[in-house]
Motif scaffolding. Structure first.
Motif, PDB file in Angstrom:
ATOM      1  N   ILE A 112     -15.021  -7.496   9.412  1.00  0.00           N
ATOM      2  CA  ILE A 112     -14.016  -8.320   8.704  1.00  0.00           C
ATOM      3  C   ILE A 112     -14.643  -8.776   7.441  1.00  0.00           C
ATOM      4  CG2 ILE A 112     -12.364 -10.053   9.165  1.00  0.00           C
ATOM      5  CD1 ILE A 112     -12.031  -7.829  10.759  1.00  0.00           C
ATOM      6  N   ARG A 113     -14.032  -8.489   6.446  1.00  0.00           N
ATOM      7  CA  ARG A 113     -14.967  -8.993   5.170  1.00  0.00           C
ATOM      8  C   ARG A 113     -14.388 -10.347   4.787  1.00  0.00           C
ATOM      9  NH1 ARG A 113     -10.993  -5.337   3.584  1.00  0.00           N
ATOM     10  NH2 ARG A 113      -9.539  -6.177   2.189  1.00  0.00           N
ATOM     11  N   MET A 131      -5.248   2.509  -7.046  1.00  0.00           N
ATOM     12  CA  MET A 131      -6.626   2.680  -6.410  1.00  0.00           C
ATOM     13  C   MET A 131      -6.743   1.088  -6.177  1.00  0.00           C
ATOM     14  SD  MET A 131     -10.464   3.472  -7.367  1.00  0.00           S
ATOM     15  CE  MET A 131     -11.783   2.961  -6.498  1.00  0.00           C
ATOM     16  N   MET A 132      -7.027   0.728  -4.994  1.00  0.00           N
ATOM     17  CA  MET A 132      -7.412  -0.769  -4.536  1.00  0.00           C
ATOM     18  C   MET A 132      -9.003  -0.524  -4.033  1.00  0.00           C
ATOM     19  SD  MET A 132      -4.482  -2.556  -4.947  1.00  0.00           S
ATOM     20  CE  MET A 132      -4.866  -4.137  -4.088  1.00  0.00           C
ATOM     21  N   TYR A 133      -9.552  -1.376  -4.470  1.00  0.00           N
ATOM     22  CA  TYR A 133     -11.010  -1.540  -4.105  1.00  0.00           C
ATOM     23  C   TYR A 133     -11.867  -2.791  -3.742  1.00  0.00           C
ATOM     24  CZ  TYR A 133     -12.035  -2.670  -8.845  1.00  0.00           C
ATOM     25  OH  TYR A 133     -11.942  -3.095 -10.270  1.00  0.00           O
ATOM     26  N   ASP A 134     -12.864  -2.965  -2.696  1.00  0.00           N
ATOM     27  CA  ASP A 134     -13.182  -4.122  -2.489  1.00  0.00           C
ATOM     28  C   ASP A 134     -14.455  -4.656  -3.682  1.00  0.00           C
ATOM     29  OD1 ASP A 134     -14.894  -6.301  -1.434  1.00  0.00           O
ATOM     30  OD2 ASP A 134     -15.375  -5.144   0.415  1.00  0.00           O
ATOM     31  N   PRO A 135     -14.040  -5.924  -4.333  1.00  0.00           N
ATOM     32  CA  PRO A 135     -14.711  -6.188  -5.543  1.00  0.00           C
ATOM     33  C   PRO A 135     -16.306  -6.580  -5.175  1.00  0.00           C
ATOM     34  CG  PRO A 135     -13.188  -7.917  -4.917  1.00  0.00           C
ATOM     35  CD  PRO A 135     -12.919  -6.643  -4.118  1.00  0.00           C
ATOM     36  N   ASP A 136     -16.516  -6.934  -3.851  1.00  0.00           N
ATOM     37  CA  ASP A 136     -17.805  -7.304  -3.540  1.00  0.00           C
ATOM     38  C   ASP A 136     -18.834  -5.933  -3.491  1.00  0.00           C
ATOM     39  OD1 ASP A 136     -17.453 -10.027  -3.526  1.00  0.00           O
ATOM     40  OD2 ASP A 136     -16.960  -9.978  -1.540  1.00  0.00           O
ATOM     41  N   CYS A 137     -18.268  -4.775  -3.536  1.00  0.00           N
ATOM     42  CA  CYS A 137     -18.935  -3.376  -3.250  1.00  0.00           C
ATOM     43  C   CYS A 137     -18.794  -2.617  -4.427  1.00  0.00           C
ATOM     44  CB  CYS A 137     -18.347  -2.731  -2.042  1.00  0.00           C
ATOM     45  SG  CYS A 137     -18.643  -3.587  -0.526  1.00  0.00           S
ATOM     46  N   GLY A 155     -15.943  -2.635   2.125  1.00  0.00           N
ATOM     47  CA  GLY A 155     -16.194  -1.429   1.411  1.00  0.00           C
ATOM     48  C   GLY A 155     -15.090  -0.700   1.197  1.00  0.00           C
ATOM     49  N   ILE A 156     -13.863  -1.181   1.564  1.00  0.00           N
ATOM     50  CA  ILE A 156     -12.750  -0.179   1.752  1.00  0.00           C
ATOM     51  C   ILE A 156     -12.265   0.131   0.201  1.00  0.00           C
ATOM     52  CG2 ILE A 156     -11.187  -2.163   1.686  1.00  0.00           C
ATOM     53  CD1 ILE A 156      -9.101  -0.683   3.602  1.00  0.00           C
ATOM     54  N   GLN A 157     -11.788   1.153   0.158  1.00  0.00           N
ATOM     55  CA  GLN A 157     -10.956   1.678  -1.160  1.00  0.00           C
ATOM     56  C   GLN A 157      -9.900   2.559  -0.572  1.00  0.00           C
ATOM     57  OE1 GLN A 157     -13.373   4.638  -3.165  1.00  0.00           O
ATOM     58  NE2 GLN A 157     -14.704   3.096  -3.886  1.00  0.00           N
ATOM     59  N   ILE A 158      -8.754   2.058  -1.233  1.00  0.00           N
ATOM     60  CA  ILE A 158      -7.464   2.687  -0.914  1.00  0.00           C
ATOM     61  C   ILE A 158      -6.611   3.396  -2.127  1.00  0.00           C
ATOM     62  CG2 ILE A 158      -4.914   2.026  -0.357  1.00  0.00           C
ATOM     63  CD1 ILE A 158      -6.058  -0.431   0.840  1.00  0.00           C
ATOM     64  N   PHE A 159      -6.370   4.655  -1.621  1.00  0.00           N
ATOM     65  CA  PHE A 159      -5.749   5.494  -2.895  1.00  0.00           C
ATOM     66  C   PHE A 159      -4.490   5.892  -2.761  1.00  0.00           C
ATOM     67  CE2 PHE A 159     -10.223   6.192  -2.860  1.00  0.00           C
ATOM     68  CZ  PHE A 159     -10.816   6.052  -4.207  1.00  0.00           C
ATOM     69  N   CYS A 160      -3.257   5.641  -3.462  1.00  0.00           N
ATOM     70  CA  CYS A 160      -2.027   6.285  -3.484  1.00  0.00           C
ATOM     71  C   CYS A 160      -1.499   6.731  -4.721  1.00  0.00           C
ATOM     72  CB  CYS A 160      -1.236   5.084  -3.109  1.00  0.00           C
ATOM     73  SG  CYS A 160       0.637   5.650  -2.798  1.00  0.00           S
ATOM     74  N   PRO A 161      -1.167   8.001  -4.703  1.00  0.00           N
ATOM     75  CA  PRO A 161      -0.760   8.533  -6.173  1.00  0.00           C
ATOM     76  C   PRO A 161       0.576   8.066  -6.197  1.00  0.00           C
ATOM     77  CG  PRO A 161      -0.966  10.290  -4.264  1.00  0.00           C
ATOM     78  CD  PRO A 161      -1.647   9.194  -3.805  1.00  0.00           C
ATOM     79  N   ILE A 162       1.264   7.857  -7.325  1.00  0.00           N
ATOM     80  CA  ILE A 162       2.454   7.212  -7.564  1.00  0.00           C
ATOM     81  C   ILE A 162       3.354   8.126  -8.295  1.00  0.00           C
ATOM     82  CG2 ILE A 162       1.929   4.825  -6.649  1.00  0.00           C
ATOM     83  CD1 ILE A 162       2.225   4.131  -9.876  1.00  0.00           C
TER      84      ILE A 162
END
Length: 397
Positions: free
Chosen positions: A369-370, A260-266, A246-253
């Motif tokens: 652990i996904r 944005m990175m995200y778990d495709p199973d969620c 369920g993780i999402q990762i955000f980084c303004p560049i």
């Protein structure tokens, strides 16, 4: 391993070598860069490519400061290491990070990820930047502080005489913050873990969020933020991490772009992966930076003090007082494969998640652990790198 990716792993190998082997460098080979940035200048240049100066909002003073050279922002002397070989390897990796980030900024599409090597550099940049900041170092110091406290408490009744008196005195001093952990081994180990980004988050999908309003994304002194909106309740009892379901990762560049990175199973994001976002989303993503900041946030153009104060006020109660939490789990807790009591020590989950109307949530079950297969490969590579470093040290003696 794909030969195109070998340059990345050669750099990683040099850094791992310096972290696993306790070698004190001679003064003659001290790194040229005494001033070490915990938010890299290559990253900050995305907001000021011509002037190399940025205004900032300092949380403790609730005040905007005028544009300052990025050479004097987010740094400490020898923040990471005084090891010249590690410094050189890190600089080589940062050159590649800079090139990939600039491709994103120039093209504003996902074409910067067309090659496997570029994809791996993006993954490593995200995990490494998350684990290299002053905030991450503070977290590691708190973690070591808590481990020491638990160790002293666990030995209650096991000592006698002067040893017991010393244990009680040390525990009292620790609880009164009279003992400060300055150089926690957890920080360099966290950096090491971050070098294996492709094995930790390589299964995630990526989206590029573009500010369609001109408001401008801000970034903090801890710019890569982990979130988990689907399993907020579950991670309050454990901890979120790079491999958590369920993780999402955000980084303004840049002022215009957030990665944005995200778990495709969620989650699912329809379309090409490039999303133009409005003022509500920009505001929420800026709030996310404010929630996770340690000391200051930065932006492109001065004159946003009142806006930053509003964001600060809105998230003040959501900001964690401590960077780490300690939880105890019973020996029969089904989440852990052990017959012993488990102590959970890790990052405090932020109390805020951005509202993202373009993200569709899917049905999924929580897992610490996904991807057990990826995690096993990561653990194996860590062990191989450690063993290889030890072998080289033995051969050099």
């Amino acid at each position: 391993m794909n030969p195109r990716s070998s340059s990345l792993f050669n750099s990683i190998r040099l850094i791992i070598y310096s972290k696993f082997i306790d070698v004190q460098p001679d003064s003659e080979i001290m790194p040229a860069r005494k001033k070490q940035h915990y938010v890299p200048k290559l990253y900050m240049r995305g907001w000021c490519p011509e002037t190399e100066k940025l205004p900032s909002y300092q949380l403790d003073r609730r005040q905007e400061f005028p544009p300052t050279s990025i050479h004097y922002l987010c740094y400490e002397d020898y923040f990471y290491s005084d090891d010249a070989e590690q410094e050189e390897a890190t600089m080589k990796m940062e050159d590649r990070f800079a090139a990939v980030l600039q491709d994103f900024r120039n093209e504003q599409t996902l074409s910067a990820l067309d090659s496997e090597e570029e994809w791996m550099y993006v993954l490593t940049f995200l995990t490494h930047t998350h684990k290299r900041t002053k905030n991450a170092k503070k977290e590691s110091q708190e973690l070591t502080h808590e481990l020491l406290r638990l160790l002293l408490e666990a030995n209650e009744g096991a000592m006698e005489g002067d040893d017991e008196e010393m244990r009680q005195t040390a525990l009292e001093m620790l609880e009164e913050d009279k003992i400060q952990v300055k150089n926690s081994p957890a920080f360099p180990m966290g950096e090491l873990v971050s070098m294996y980004g492709p094995l930790l988050i390589g299964d995630l999908k990526v989206a590029l969020l573009r500010d369609a309003t001109g408001m401008g994304f801000i970034f903090s002194d801890h710019p890569v933020v982990l979130d988990n909106p689907m399993f907020q309740e579950e991670i309050r009892g454990t901890k979120t991490g790079f491999q958590t379901r369920g993780i999402q990762i955000f980084c303004p560049i840049s002022p215009d772009l957030t990665l944005m990175m995200y778990d495709p199973d969620c989650y699912r994001i329809p379309g090409t992966g490039v999303v133009d976002v409005g003022s509500d989303v920009v505001t929420d993503l800026n709030k996310l930076q404010m929630v996770n900041v340690l000391d200051a946030v930065f932006y492109q153009t001065e004159g946003r003090e009142s806006e930053m104060r509003v964001l600060h006020d809105e998230v003040e109660d959501l900001r964690p007082e401590n960077m780490t939490d300690v939880d105890r789990f019973d020996a029969d807790d089904p989440r852990f494969d052990t017959n012993n009591e488990v102590f959970g020590i890790g990052s405090t989950a932020p109390g805020f998640s951005p509202e993202l109307p373009f993200v569709e949530e899917l049905d999924a079950e929580f897992a610490l652990i996904r991807s057990p297969e990826m995690y096993a490969r990561y653990k194996s590579m860590i062990k191989d790198a450690r063993d290889s470093a030890k072998e080289e040290l033995t051969e050099d003696e």
